[in-house]
Design an enzyme around this catalytic site. Structure first.
Site, PDB file in Angstrom:
ATOM      1  N   ARG A   1       0.837  -1.195   0.000  1.00 29.00           N
ATOM      2  CA  ARG A   1       0.000   0.000   0.000  1.00 29.00           C
ATOM      3  C   ARG A   1       0.877   1.251   0.000  1.00 29.00           C
ATOM      4  O   ARG A   1       1.703   1.423   0.888  1.00 29.00           O
ATOM      5  CB  ARG A   1      -0.909  -0.009   1.221  1.00 29.00           C
TER       6      ARG A   1
ATOM      7  N   THR B   1      -0.846   7.631  -1.422  1.00 29.68           N
ATOM      8  CA  THR B   1      -2.135   7.496  -2.127  1.00 29.68           C
ATOM      9  C   THR B   1      -3.041   6.464  -1.449  1.00 29.68           C
ATOM     10  O   THR B   1      -4.245   6.434  -1.709  1.00 29.68           O
ATOM     11  CB  THR B   1      -1.904   7.020  -3.575  1.00 29.68           C
TER      12      THR B   1
ATOM     13  N   ASP C   1      -2.469  -9.748  12.872  1.00 32.45           N
ATOM     14  CA  ASP C   1      -1.825  -9.735  11.552  1.00 32.45           C
ATOM     15  C   ASP C   1      -1.555 -11.174  11.118  1.00 32.45           C
ATOM     16  O   ASP C   1      -0.714 -11.868  11.720  1.00 32.45           O
ATOM     17  CB  ASP C   1      -0.513  -8.935  11.619  1.00 32.45           C
TER      18      ASP C   1
ATOM     19  N   ASP D   1       2.123 -12.053  10.168  1.00 31.46           N
ATOM     20  CA  ASP D   1       2.993 -12.159  11.347  1.00 31.46           C
ATOM     21  C   ASP D   1       2.739 -13.462  12.099  1.00 31.46           C
ATOM     22  O   ASP D   1       3.674 -14.098  12.590  1.00 31.46           O
ATOM     23  CB  ASP D   1       2.748 -10.973  12.299  1.00 31.46           C
TER      24      ASP D   1
HETATM   25  N1  URA Z   1      -4.547  -8.024   7.494  1.00 23.73           N
HETATM   26  C1  URA Z   1      -4.305  -8.797   8.587  1.00 23.73           C
HETATM   27  O1  URA Z   1      -3.370  -9.589   8.605  1.00 23.73           O
HETATM   28  N2  URA Z   1      -5.137  -8.657   9.657  1.00 23.73           N
HETATM   29  C2  URA Z   1      -6.184  -7.811   9.659  1.00 23.73           C
HETATM   30  O2  URA Z   1      -6.911  -7.753  10.654  1.00 23.73           O
HETATM   31  C3  URA Z   1      -6.409  -7.019   8.513  1.00 23.73           C
HETATM   32  C4  URA Z   1      -5.575  -7.151   7.439  1.00 23.73           C
END
Ligand code: URA
Length: 215
Positions: free
Chosen positions: A110, A114, A206, A209
């Site tokens: 991302r 923008t 995440d 992760d």
């Molecule tokens: N990406 C992720 O890994 N977790 C989220 O909650 C949103 C996007």
């Protein structure tokens, strides 16, 4: 009307095995090894559902007892497309169910100014346009990456795409419905909303992760 009923593009798999494993994926104490295994198992079950409508044709075979006509999968071949990096955590489980599927990868980040997704990697089979595509990304949050990835795959001429995600936020499903209403989404849960950091609530944190232990 329930939230799910607002989205004709969405199928939520309520099977107890999926929901049980999802609970342990959400649990913050679940370690990386268990998280990976659970994700692989749930991805396999989501793929089972997403391939429910694959066409079959009858093949003549010989059982030990007699000859018979028995169904085999026919029609287009499959291609899995992983949205990097978390999508890779879903590939193994699905490939154990669909060992002949080809695999493509799309990398997007991302842009901080923008906020639009920018592609940094794109590698798919050369015959992808003749294949049925199953895109995989565990988290459908804003949906911007999925929309951009599907734009890119459609640009290759691919007419048939489904999206498999572990969790979906209403914002992401609405974004997909707006830009790609022809792409069915299969998920284990439609969660509540996105928080101010773009995380799905209640979510699981995440996904990348947690799969790769990079917290
Ligand atoms: N990406 C992720 O890994 N977790 C989220 O909650 C949103 C996007």
């Amino acid at each position: 009307m329930s939230r799910e009923a607002e989205f004709p593009n969405l199928t939520v798999i309520k099977h107890p095995l999926v929901q049980h494993k999802l609970t342990w994926l959400r649990e913050a104490q679940t370690n990386t090894d268990s998280f990976r295994n659970l994700l692989r198992e749930v991805a396999q079950m989501l793929a089972y559902e997403a391939t429910r409508d694959l066409p079959t044709e009858l093949q003549t075979i010989q059982t030990p007892i007699t000859e018979m006509q028995s169904p085999i999968i026919s029609g287009k071949k499959l291609c899995l497309v992983s949205i990097l990096r978390a999508g890779n955590g879903m590939l193994d489980g699905i490939l154990s169910l669909l060992p002949l599927a080809r695999v493509g990868h799309i990398g997007l980040y991302r842009d901080h100014e923008t906020l639009e997704p920018v592609e940094y990697y794109f590698k798919v089979p050369s015959d992808i346009a003749e294949r049925q595509v199953i895109m995989v990304d565990p988290m459908l949050a804003t949906g911007n990456s999925a929309v951009a990835a599907i734009d890119r795959v459609k640009a290759t001429g691919c007419p048939s795409i489904k999206l498999l995600c572990l969790l979906a936020a209403p914002e992401g499903v609405a974004n997909m419905l707006k830009h790609h209403p022809d792409v069915p989404i299969v998920t284990a849960s439609l969660d509540s909303h996105l928080n101010e950091h773009g995380y799905i609530v209640p979510g699981l944190g995440d996904a990348g992760d947690r799969i790769f232990g990079t917290v």
